[in-house]
Design a protein around this motif. Structure first.
Motif, PDB file in Angstrom:
ATOM      1  N   TRP A  50       0.826  -1.213   0.000  1.00  0.00           N
ATOM      2  CA  TRP A  50       0.000   0.000   0.000  1.00  0.00           C
ATOM      3  C   TRP A  50       0.861   1.264   0.000  1.00  0.00           C
ATOM      4  N   ARG A  51       1.968   1.236   0.727  1.00  0.00           N
ATOM      5  CA  ARG A  51       2.856   2.405   0.715  1.00  0.00           C
ATOM      6  C   ARG A  51       3.438   2.622  -0.678  1.00  0.00           C
ATOM      7  N   LYS A  52       3.817   1.537  -1.350  1.00  0.00           N
ATOM      8  CA  LYS A  52       4.390   1.635  -2.697  1.00  0.00           C
ATOM      9  C   LYS A  52       3.401   2.259  -3.680  1.00  0.00           C
ATOM     10  N   HIS A  53       2.086   2.012  -3.444  1.00  0.00           N
ATOM     11  CA  HIS A  53       1.055   2.533  -4.335  1.00  0.00           C
ATOM     12  C   HIS A  53       0.437   3.839  -3.824  1.00  0.00           C
ATOM     13  N   GLY A  54       1.023   4.422  -2.764  1.00  0.00           N
ATOM     14  CA  GLY A  54       0.598   5.731  -2.306  1.00  0.00           C
ATOM     15  C   GLY A  54      -0.664   5.761  -1.476  1.00  0.00           C
ATOM     16  N   LEU A  55      -1.070   4.614  -0.922  1.00  0.00           N
ATOM     17  CA  LEU A  55      -2.285   4.585  -0.100  1.00  0.00           C
ATOM     18  C   LEU A  55      -2.020   5.015   1.332  1.00  0.00           C
ATOM     19  N   ILE A  56      -0.800   4.778   1.817  1.00  0.00           N
ATOM     20  CA  ILE A  56      -0.469   5.092   3.205  1.00  0.00           C
ATOM     21  C   ILE A  56       0.954   5.619   3.292  1.00  0.00           C
ATOM     22  N   ASP A  57       1.256   6.270   4.408  1.00  0.00           N
ATOM     23  CA  ASP A  57       2.629   6.575   4.800  1.00  0.00           C
ATOM     24  C   ASP A  57       2.958   5.704   6.012  1.00  0.00           C
ATOM     25  N   ILE A  58       4.222   5.336   6.129  1.00  0.00           N
ATOM     26  CA  ILE A  58       4.682   4.524   7.260  1.00  0.00           C
ATOM     27  C   ILE A  58       5.916   5.176   7.864  1.00  0.00           C
ATOM     28  N   ARG A  59       5.931   5.239   9.187  1.00  0.00           N
ATOM     29  CA  ARG A  59       7.140   5.611   9.913  1.00  0.00           C
ATOM     30  C   ARG A  59       7.254   4.658  11.095  1.00  0.00           C
ATOM     31  N   ARG A  60       8.350   4.705  11.788  1.00  0.00           N
ATOM     32  CA  ARG A  60       8.546   3.805  12.923  1.00  0.00           C
ATOM     33  C   ARG A  60       7.443   4.031  13.963  1.00  0.00           C
ATOM     34  N   GLY A  61       6.644   2.999  14.220  1.00  0.00           N
ATOM     35  CA  GLY A  61       5.591   3.087  15.217  1.00  0.00           C
ATOM     36  C   GLY A  61       4.386   3.897  14.789  1.00  0.00           C
ATOM     37  N   GLY A  62       4.222   4.124  13.465  1.00  0.00           N
ATOM     38  CA  GLY A  62       3.081   4.927  13.035  1.00  0.00           C
ATOM     39  C   GLY A  62       2.676   4.683  11.589  1.00  0.00           C
ATOM     40  N   ILE A  63       1.406   4.896  11.300  1.00  0.00           N
ATOM     41  CA  ILE A  63       0.845   4.740   9.962  1.00  0.00           C
ATOM     42  C   ILE A  63      -0.106   5.908   9.715  1.00  0.00           C
ATOM     43  N   ARG A  64      -0.112   6.419   8.473  1.00  0.00           N
ATOM     44  CA  ARG A  64      -1.027   7.492   8.117  1.00  0.00           C
ATOM     45  C   ARG A  64      -1.721   7.151   6.798  1.00  0.00           C
ATOM     46  N   MET A  65      -3.046   7.289   6.786  1.00  0.00           N
ATOM     47  CA  MET A  65      -3.817   7.043   5.575  1.00  0.00           C
ATOM     48  C   MET A  65      -3.623   8.220   4.606  1.00  0.00           C
ATOM     49  N   ARG A  66      -3.248   7.915   3.362  1.00  0.00           N
ATOM     50  CA  ARG A  66      -3.098   8.961   2.348  1.00  0.00           C
ATOM     51  C   ARG A  66      -4.269   8.971   1.365  1.00  0.00           C
ATOM     52  N   ASN A  67      -4.754   7.783   1.020  1.00  0.00           N
ATOM     53  CA  ASN A  67      -5.858   7.689   0.072  1.00  0.00           C
ATOM     54  C   ASN A  67      -7.007   6.953   0.758  1.00  0.00           C
ATOM     55  N   ARG A  68      -7.760   7.694   1.540  1.00  0.00           N
ATOM     56  CA  ARG A  68      -8.816   7.078   2.335  1.00  0.00           C
ATOM     57  C   ARG A  68      -9.903   6.478   1.454  1.00  0.00           C
ATOM     58  N   ARG A  69     -10.196   7.119   0.323  1.00  0.00           N
ATOM     59  CA  ARG A  69     -11.263   6.614  -0.547  1.00  0.00           C
ATOM     60  C   ARG A  69     -10.931   5.216  -1.059  1.00  0.00           C
ATOM     61  N   LEU A  70      -9.703   5.014  -1.532  1.00  0.00           N
ATOM     62  CA  LEU A  70      -9.333   3.697  -2.028  1.00  0.00           C
ATOM     63  C   LEU A  70      -9.299   2.665  -0.905  1.00  0.00           C
ATOM     64  N   LEU A  71      -8.833   3.084   0.259  1.00  0.00           N
ATOM     65  CA  LEU A  71      -8.820   2.159   1.385  1.00  0.00           C
ATOM     66  C   LEU A  71     -10.236   1.762   1.793  1.00  0.00           C
ATOM     67  N   GLU A  72     -11.172   2.706   1.741  1.00  0.00           N
ATOM     68  CA  GLU A  72     -12.574   2.387   2.024  1.00  0.00           C
ATOM     69  C   GLU A  72     -13.104   1.401   0.992  1.00  0.00           C
ATOM     70  N   GLU A  73     -12.712   1.572  -0.275  1.00  0.00           N
ATOM     71  CA  GLU A  73     -13.158   0.632  -1.308  1.00  0.00           C
ATOM     72  C   GLU A  73     -12.590  -0.773  -1.055  1.00  0.00           C
ATOM     73  N   ILE A  74     -11.333  -0.829  -0.615  1.00  0.00           N
ATOM     74  CA  ILE A  74     -10.747  -2.129  -0.275  1.00  0.00           C
ATOM     75  C   ILE A  74     -11.481  -2.778   0.885  1.00  0.00           C
ATOM     76  N   GLY A  75     -11.803  -1.962   1.906  1.00  0.00           N
ATOM     77  CA  GLY A  75     -12.522  -2.484   3.064  1.00  0.00           C
ATOM     78  C   GLY A  75     -13.931  -2.938   2.748  1.00  0.00           C
ATOM     79  N   ALA A  76     -14.526  -2.355   1.695  1.00  0.00           N
ATOM     80  CA  ALA A  76     -15.909  -2.704   1.346  1.00  0.00           C
ATOM     81  C   ALA A  76     -15.974  -3.792   0.284  1.00  0.00           C
ATOM     82  N   ALA A  77     -14.820  -4.225  -0.209  1.00  0.00           N
ATOM     83  CA  ALA A  77     -14.808  -5.197  -1.313  1.00  0.00           C
ATOM     84  C   ALA A  77     -15.336  -6.549  -0.834  1.00  0.00           C
TER      85      ALA A  77
END
Length: 228
Positions: A198-225
């Motif tokens: 997901w990070r490679k495709h720009g959906l999220i950012d990752i740092r040590r001990g943390g995650i940030r959603m970058r493309n919430r719409r696509l992630l919602e579509e994945i969750g609803a699939a």
């Protein structure tokens, strides 16, 4: 707001553990606050129960352990949530372990005090029944997700849940990949593989001990699939 003091739950699975602010104050009226430090255990699974807790500040982790010590994070609870009411209501043992993820400020009452207050304020009884029903719906939904959804859909839903619950002002969710795996009942390797993709495709950012959603719409579509 429902008639008995629980907020309108909608799609938010975290709301089920909250009374209305008014009834939260009624339940814990006059109770002194106590400070607990990050990492401190509030109570353990299978402990005898005689108290109900309310969160004034901070975040608690609610986890279930197998006899062999395997851990499954059942939920996270934040401000104005009620903790430990199930075992206090029926007089049984604790159903899970509650641990402070951050420094927390809590109030509490004994089982006897809780029933005294319910007798004086019948609205509390109705609200606690709704709270228990909301917890049951939450558990049923989580079991359904684990049984029927692939790791990608489960992870996307979990990130959305955590984003609404504990993300900071910049959108960072403070959680390790190991903790996230415990929250999903999955392996760390499967979570890491999905997050890396997901990070490679720009959906999220990752740092040590943390995650940030970058493309919430696509992630919602994945969750609803639907599950294939």
């Amino acid at each position: 707001m429902t008639s008995h003091g629980l907020p309108d739950k909608g799609q938010d699975r975290t709301i089920g553990s909250r009374l209305s602010p008014e009834l939260f104050d009624v339940l814990f009226e006059g109770c002194p606050s106590e400070t607990y430090h990050a990492g401190q255990c509030l109570f353990m699974q299978d402990d005898p129960a005689d108290r109900v807790y309310g969160i004034l500040a901070g975040t608690l982790e609610i986890a279930i352990f197998s006899p062999g010590g395997r851990k499954l994070v059942a939920n996270m609870e934040t401000r104005k949530a009620v903790i430990g009411e199930i075992a206090a209501l029926d007089g049984g043992l604790r159903t899970a372990t509650a641990t402070c993820m951050t420094d927390c400020t809590l109030v509490s009452i004994s089982r006897r005090q809780m029933f005294d207050r319910i007798e004086r304020q019948p609205r509390l009884a109705s609200a606690l029944i709704e709270l228990l029903c909301a917890r049951l719906r939450f558990v049923s939904a989580e079991l359904g997700d684990q049984a029927l959804l692939k790791i990608e859909a489960r992870l996307a839903r979990r990130l959305d849940f955590l984003n609404r619950l504990i993300a900071d002002e910049e959108g960072w969710i403070t959680i390790s990949q190991s903790e996230l795996a415990e929250f999903l009942g999955a392996t760390r390797e499967s979570v890491n593989k999905t997050l890396t993709d997901w990070r490679k495709h720009g959906l999220i950012d990752i740092r040590r001990g943390g995650i940030r959603m970058r493309n919430r719409r696509l992630l919602e579509e994945i969750g609803a699939a639907p599950d294939d």
